[in-house]
Motif scaffolding. Sequence first.
Motif, PDB file in Angstrom:
ATOM      1  N   MET A   1       0.857  -1.168   0.000  1.00 13.57           N
ATOM      2  CA  MET A   1       0.000   0.000   0.000  1.00 13.57           C
ATOM      3  C   MET A   1       0.906   1.235   0.000  1.00 13.57           C
ATOM      4  SD  MET A   1      -3.321   0.793   2.289  1.00 13.57           S
ATOM      5  CE  MET A   1      -2.696   0.695   3.913  1.00 13.57           C
ATOM      6  N   SER A   2       0.590   2.187  -0.859  1.00 10.92           N
ATOM      7  CA  SER A   2       1.423   3.378  -0.970  1.00 10.92           C
ATOM      8  C   SER A   2       1.145   4.337   0.181  1.00 10.92           C
ATOM      9  CB  SER A   2       1.191   4.052  -2.316  1.00 10.92           C
ATOM     10  OG  SER A   2      -0.138   4.456  -2.422  1.00 10.92           O
ATOM     11  N   GLU A   3       2.153   5.132   0.489  1.00 10.54           N
ATOM     12  CA  GLU A   3       2.037   6.049   1.610  1.00 10.54           C
ATOM     13  C   GLU A   3       1.426   7.373   1.163  1.00 10.54           C
ATOM     14  OE1 GLU A   3       5.923   8.525   3.172  1.00 10.54           O
ATOM     15  OE2 GLU A   3       6.067   6.392   2.930  1.00 10.54           O
ATOM     16  N   LYS A   4       0.789   8.063   2.082  1.00  8.44           N
ATOM     17  CA  LYS A   4       0.129   9.326   1.743  1.00  8.44           C
ATOM     18  C   LYS A   4       1.140  10.466   1.671  1.00  8.44           C
ATOM     19  CE  LYS A   4      -4.521   8.435   2.968  1.00  8.44           C
ATOM     20  NZ  LYS A   4      -5.772   9.073   3.197  1.00  8.44           N
ATOM     21  N   HIS A   5       0.818  11.418   0.800  1.00  5.71           N
ATOM     22  CA  HIS A   5       1.651  12.594   0.596  1.00  5.71           C
ATOM     23  C   HIS A   5       0.802  13.843   0.798  1.00  5.71           C
ATOM     24  CE1 HIS A   5       4.778  10.114  -1.222  1.00  5.71           C
ATOM     25  NE2 HIS A   5       3.810   9.513  -1.875  1.00  5.71           N
ATOM     26  N   VAL A   6       1.463  14.925   1.169  1.00  2.06           N
ATOM     27  CA  VAL A   6       0.806  16.224   1.233  1.00  2.06           C
ATOM     28  C   VAL A   6       1.027  16.879  -0.121  1.00  2.06           C
ATOM     29  CG1 VAL A   6       0.845  18.505   2.310  1.00  2.06           C
ATOM     30  CG2 VAL A   6       1.085  16.456   3.713  1.00  2.06           C
ATOM     31  N   TYR A   7      -0.061  17.342  -0.733  1.00  2.00           N
ATOM     32  CA  TYR A   7       0.056  17.996  -2.035  1.00  2.00           C
ATOM     33  C   TYR A   7      -0.304  19.466  -1.893  1.00  2.00           C
ATOM     34  CZ  TYR A   7      -5.013  17.402  -2.145  1.00  2.00           C
ATOM     35  OH  TYR A   7      -6.346  17.436  -1.842  1.00  2.00           O
ATOM     36  N   VAL A   8       0.248  20.264  -2.803  1.00  2.00           N
ATOM     37  CA  VAL A   8      -0.054  21.692  -2.845  1.00  2.00           C
ATOM     38  C   VAL A   8      -0.549  21.997  -4.256  1.00  2.00           C
ATOM     39  CG1 VAL A   8       0.842  24.028  -2.559  1.00  2.00           C
ATOM     40  CG2 VAL A   8       1.762  22.171  -1.158  1.00  2.00           C
ATOM     41  N   ILE A   9      -1.765  22.508  -4.337  1.00  2.00           N
ATOM     42  CA  ILE A   9      -2.371  22.866  -5.617  1.00  2.00           C
ATOM     43  C   ILE A   9      -2.576  24.378  -5.617  1.00  2.00           C
ATOM     44  CG2 ILE A   9      -4.453  22.678  -7.036  1.00  2.00           C
ATOM     45  CD1 ILE A   9      -4.776  19.827  -5.978  1.00  2.00           C
ATOM     46  N   GLU A  10      -2.197  25.000  -6.719  1.00  2.00           N
ATOM     47  CA  GLU A  10      -2.376  26.442  -6.849  1.00  2.00           C
ATOM     48  C   GLU A  10      -3.509  26.721  -7.826  1.00  2.00           C
ATOM     49  OE1 GLU A  10       0.224  30.408  -8.031  1.00  2.00           O
ATOM     50  OE2 GLU A  10       0.786  28.469  -8.882  1.00  2.00           O
ATOM     51  N   ALA A  11      -4.414  27.600  -7.446  1.00  2.00           N
ATOM     52  CA  ALA A  11      -5.479  28.052  -8.339  1.00  2.00           C
ATOM     53  C   ALA A  11      -5.032  29.355  -8.986  1.00  2.00           C
ATOM     54  CB  ALA A  11      -6.774  28.275  -7.566  1.00  2.00           C
ATOM     55  N   GLN A  12      -5.444  29.568 -10.205  1.00  2.00           N
ATOM     56  CA  GLN A  12      -5.027  30.762 -10.929  1.00  2.00           C
ATOM     57  C   GLN A  12      -5.491  32.054 -10.237  1.00  2.00           C
ATOM     58  OE1 GLN A  12      -6.370  31.059 -15.012  1.00  2.00           O
ATOM     59  NE2 GLN A  12      -4.431  31.998 -15.612  1.00  2.00           N
ATOM     60  N   ILE A  13      -6.523  31.970  -9.430  1.00  5.49           N
ATOM     61  CA  ILE A  13      -7.039  33.157  -8.744  1.00  5.49           C
ATOM     62  C   ILE A  13      -6.248  33.494  -7.479  1.00  5.49           C
ATOM     63  CG2 ILE A  13      -9.361  32.959  -9.669  1.00  5.49           C
ATOM     64  CD1 ILE A  13     -10.203  31.650  -7.019  1.00  5.49           C
ATOM     65  N   GLY A  14      -5.171  32.733  -7.183  1.00  7.74           N
ATOM     66  CA  GLY A  14      -4.298  33.076  -6.066  1.00  7.74           C
ATOM     67  C   GLY A  14      -4.524  32.301  -4.787  1.00  7.74           C
ATOM     68  N   LEU A  15      -5.349  31.271  -4.825  1.00  8.75           N
ATOM     69  CA  LEU A  15      -5.545  30.440  -3.640  1.00  8.75           C
ATOM     70  C   LEU A  15      -4.659  29.195  -3.726  1.00  8.75           C
ATOM     71  CD1 LEU A  15      -9.431  30.598  -3.263  1.00  8.75           C
ATOM     72  CD2 LEU A  15      -7.716  31.783  -1.879  1.00  8.75           C
TER      73      LEU A  15
ATOM     74  N   GLY B   1       1.912  13.187   5.376  1.00 11.01           N
ATOM     75  CA  GLY B   1       0.656  12.486   5.563  1.00 11.01           C
ATOM     76  C   GLY B   1      -0.272  13.406   6.326  1.00 11.01           C
ATOM     77  N   HIS B   2      -1.272  12.797   6.945  1.00  9.31           N
ATOM     78  CA  HIS B   2      -2.274  13.595   7.657  1.00  9.31           C
ATOM     79  C   HIS B   2      -1.694  14.436   8.801  1.00  9.31           C
ATOM     80  CE1 HIS B   2      -5.794  12.486   5.440  1.00  9.31           C
ATOM     81  NE2 HIS B   2      -5.467  11.206   5.520  1.00  9.31           N
TER      82      HIS B   2
ATOM     83  N   GLU C   1      -0.765  19.949  10.605  1.00  6.30           N
ATOM     84  CA  GLU C   1       0.161  20.959  11.121  1.00  6.30           C
ATOM     85  C   GLU C   1       0.162  22.204  10.209  1.00  6.30           C
ATOM     86  OE1 GLU C   1       4.891  21.814  11.112  1.00  6.30           O
ATOM     87  OE2 GLU C   1       4.285  19.716  11.373  1.00  6.30           O
ATOM     88  N   LEU C   2       0.199  21.973   8.898  1.00  6.76           N
ATOM     89  CA  LEU C   2       0.173  23.095   7.953  1.00  6.76           C
ATOM     90  C   LEU C   2      -1.147  23.864   8.043  1.00  6.76           C
ATOM     91  CD1 LEU C   2       1.852  21.436   4.835  1.00  6.76           C
ATOM     92  CD2 LEU C   2       2.862  23.121   6.392  1.00  6.76           C
ATOM     93  N   HIS C   3      -2.247  23.144   8.164  1.00  8.25           N
ATOM     94  CA  HIS C   3      -3.552  23.800   8.277  1.00  8.25           C
ATOM     95  C   HIS C   3      -3.614  24.668   9.536  1.00  8.25           C
ATOM     96  CE1 HIS C   3      -6.137  21.187   5.365  1.00  8.25           C
ATOM     97  NE2 HIS C   3      -4.962  21.516   4.841  1.00  8.25           N
ATOM     98  N   ARG C   4      -3.061  24.158  10.650  1.00 11.33           N
ATOM     99  CA  ARG C   4      -3.040  24.954  11.887  1.00 11.33           C
ATOM    100  C   ARG C   4      -2.126  26.173  11.729  1.00 11.33           C
ATOM    101  NH1 ARG C   4      -3.323  19.933  14.444  1.00 11.33           N
ATOM    102  NH2 ARG C   4      -1.075  19.754  14.592  1.00 11.33           N
ATOM    103  N   ARG C   5      -0.958  25.964  11.126  1.00 10.73           N
ATOM    104  CA  ARG C   5       0.005  27.046  10.962  1.00 10.73           C
ATOM    105  C   ARG C   5      -0.551  28.174  10.100  1.00 10.73           C
ATOM    106  NH1 ARG C   5       5.585  25.760   8.069  1.00 10.73           N
ATOM    107  NH2 ARG C   5       5.354  23.877   9.319  1.00 10.73           N
TER     108      ARG C   5
END
Length: 148
Positions: free
Chosen positions: A1-15, A48-49, A54-58
């Motif tokens: 089973m593959s391990e989870k990763h944290v991804y970062v997606i950028e929206a063109q509107i700046g989010l 992972g989660h 941690e990033l969401h809290r920060r």
Amino acid sequence: MSEKHVYVIEAQIGLIKIGCSRWPAKRAAMVSAHSPCPVRLVAVLDGGHPFERELHRRFAGSRGHGEWFRKEGAVAEFFTQFFGEGVDTIPAWSSFDRSPGNPHDIDLRTRRSLAAKERWADPEYRARHVSALRKSRVRQVSYRARAV
């Protein structure tokens, strides 16, 4: 089973969307399909989660909605630091431009539709497929007649 990763997606509107997935590229494609504006995968990080939380809290002070954050302050610094991490290519925003004259202005659905129209214009192709369609409909009718 593959391990989870944290991804970062950028929206063109700046989010910026920070999430967690086993398959970040597939998740980015799904987000793109449901987004009203162009988005692109800009980073895939080990973690992972726990790291995602941690990033969401920060970055809670820059939260836009759900997992989406405004690209300002600490979020902008984080974004700049990890831009391109774990990602082979990041498409330029110009590749999302759908204005006339842009070589990328025809989307996949349109290309497939045009290709289907070209195939259907060929009389041999059309005859072959109409014949197959008629045969399948005859079989369906005969099965229904037996069932009644």
